[in-house]
Scaffold this motif. Structure first.
Motif, mmCIF file in Angstrom:
data_model
loop_
_atom_site.group_PDB
_atom_site.id
_atom_site.type_symbol
_atom_site.label_atom_id
_atom_site.label_comp_id
_atom_site.label_asym_id
_atom_site.label_seq_id
_atom_site.Cartn_x
_atom_site.Cartn_y
_atom_site.Cartn_z
ATOM 1 N N UNK A 143 0.636 -1.344 0.094
ATOM 2 C CA UNK A 143 -0.024 0.076 -0.184
ATOM 3 C C UNK A 143 0.808 1.249 0.051
ATOM 4 N N UNK A 144 1.820 1.065 0.694
ATOM 5 C CA UNK A 144 2.878 2.361 0.634
ATOM 6 C C UNK A 144 3.160 2.708 -0.730
ATOM 7 N N UNK A 145 3.828 1.499 -1.554
ATOM 8 C CA UNK A 145 4.056 1.928 -2.903
ATOM 9 C C UNK A 145 2.918 2.352 -3.917
ATOM 10 N N UNK A 146 1.937 1.772 -3.489
ATOM 11 C CA UNK A 146 0.704 2.351 -4.310
ATOM 12 C C UNK A 146 0.377 3.726 -4.036
ATOM 13 N N UNK A 147 0.443 4.251 -2.690
ATOM 14 C CA UNK A 147 0.031 5.475 -2.331
ATOM 15 C C UNK A 147 1.313 6.564 -3.176
ATOM 16 N N UNK A 148 2.405 5.964 -2.902
ATOM 17 C CA UNK A 148 3.524 6.774 -3.815
ATOM 18 C C UNK A 148 3.343 7.035 -5.279
ATOM 19 N N UNK A 149 2.802 5.780 -5.864
ATOM 20 C CA UNK A 149 2.506 5.706 -7.080
ATOM 21 C C UNK A 149 1.446 6.847 -7.602
ATOM 22 N N UNK A 150 0.380 6.778 -6.595
ATOM 23 C CA UNK A 150 -0.552 8.111 -7.075
ATOM 24 C C UNK A 150 0.094 9.454 -6.838
ATOM 25 N N UNK A 191 -1.731 12.870 -8.064
ATOM 26 C CA UNK A 191 -3.074 12.596 -7.520
ATOM 27 C C UNK A 191 -3.140 12.878 -6.062
ATOM 28 N N UNK A 192 -4.175 13.311 -5.638
ATOM 29 C CA UNK A 192 -4.557 13.330 -4.020
ATOM 30 C C UNK A 192 -4.321 12.017 -3.400
ATOM 31 N N UNK A 193 -3.965 11.875 -2.217
ATOM 32 C CA UNK A 193 -3.649 10.818 -1.531
ATOM 33 C C UNK A 193 -4.993 9.936 -1.578
#
Length: 330
Positions: A54-61, A66-68
């Motif tokens: 999930x950390x990587x996915x948030x960084x990807x956004x 994109x907004x977190x």
């Protein structure tokens, strides 16, 4: 081992409510199994894992601007798929321990653990479709298919004594790196970001994922119980065809031949045999190759980042995560 990085702690706090809401949709027994597996009940680890994906996915956004908040369903979906894979993996491997305590199947039974995994997989797709993220749902589904193919290879390897290094790397690419690659790019996809950015981050995730698996395999032989949550020499106890072992077996050395003979014994390996096997893996060059290959994969991941158009702070956090997972103590 819990990931002690600021980005991971922040992502965990943001994504966990989404995960809890999703798990709350399940039937009562599946929800109970899921809460146990995530570490939310019965004395589990705080956070229930490293929160890497999930950390990587948030960084990807964030890489796509994109907004977190917009990234959270995708981040939760990736973590749900990861949880599905671990529940099924523990059953298939008869692994009794997960994160320093009894695995879910030993507490609730194999059928309920498998059903819970199936339900979490369905929830992952539902979260993305509810957000109108069909492209992200397809990307995650492709990662699941690759993951299943990798698990099938892993099971096949248990009955073979001719597994090659290339086959083992392919298995690791499918079973581990595919979901990490998806995590690294799904935020971009969910946000409608540019395809070249998603591709560069997926390539980064593939290489970082292979480095992760190499580090994990090293921990599986030489890691402490504190680091792995499992008994020392765990992978040798099950005679797993991990990357260091396969490298040792296929290196054409006398130590590798002695290792093959030891692992071919029909009886369970005694404690002294396990320590001898670990010594032979090292003598045959398996440990040195795996450590060097992890370094090569990390270098390749860095090159992929260099090709991506990223904000400087996001690039630094991706790089920090990659270096962390490739250099865990073993």
């Amino acid at each position: 081992m819990t990931l002690t990085l600021p980005a991971a702690e922040a992502a965990r706090e943001l994504v966990e409510p989404v995960l809890r809401e999703a798990v709350g949709r399940l039937d009562p027994l599946s929800a109970r199994v899921a809460r146990y597996h995530f570490g939310w009940t019965d004395g589990g680890e705080a956070g229930g894992g490293k929160a890497l994906r999930p950390t990587l996915a948030v960084l990807s956004g964030r890489a796509a601007g994109a907004d977190v908040e917009r990234c959270l369903p995708a981040a939760a979906a990736v973590e749900l798929v990861h949880a599905f894979s671990l529940l099924h993996d523990d059953v298939m491997d008869d692994d009794p321990v997960r994160r320093h305590r009894p695995a879910a199947w030993t507490v609730f039974g194999r059928p309920h653990a498998l059903l819970c995994g199936n339900a979490l997989l369905a929830l992952a797709g539902e979260l993305l479709l509810e957000q109108g993220c069909a492209a992200a749902a397809r990307a995650l589904n492709d990662a699941v298919l690759a993951l299943v193919a990798g698990q099938a290879l892993d099971l096949e390897f248990q009955d073979r004594d001719d597994v090659t290094r290339e086959e083992c790397l392919l298995m690791s690419r499918c079973k581990t790196a595919s979901l990490l690659a998806c995590a690294c790019s799904i935020g971009v996809t969910a946000a409608g970001g540019p395809a070249p950015l998603a591709g560069a981050l997926a390539a980064f995730g593939t290489e970082a994922g292979l480095a992760f698996q190499l580090a994990d395999d090293l921990l599986g032989i030489w890691g402490s119980t504190e680091a792995t949550g499992k008994p020392v020499l765990a992978d040798l106890r099950t005679r797993k065809k991990s990357l260091p072992v396969v490298a040792a077996l296929t290196g054409g050395t006398a130590a590798g031949r002695r290792l093959a003979a030891l692992l071919a014994r029909p009886e369970p390996l005694a404690e002294a045999d396990l320590h001898e096997a670990a010594r032979l893996v090292e003598e045959a060059g398996g440990r040195a190759w795996a450590e060097a290959e992890a370094g090569r994969r990390l270098d390749a991941a860095v090159r992929c980042l260099d090709e991506a158009d990223l904000p400087a702070d996001v690039r630094a956090e991706f790089l920090h995560l990659a270096r962390f997972i490739a250099s865990r103590d073993h």
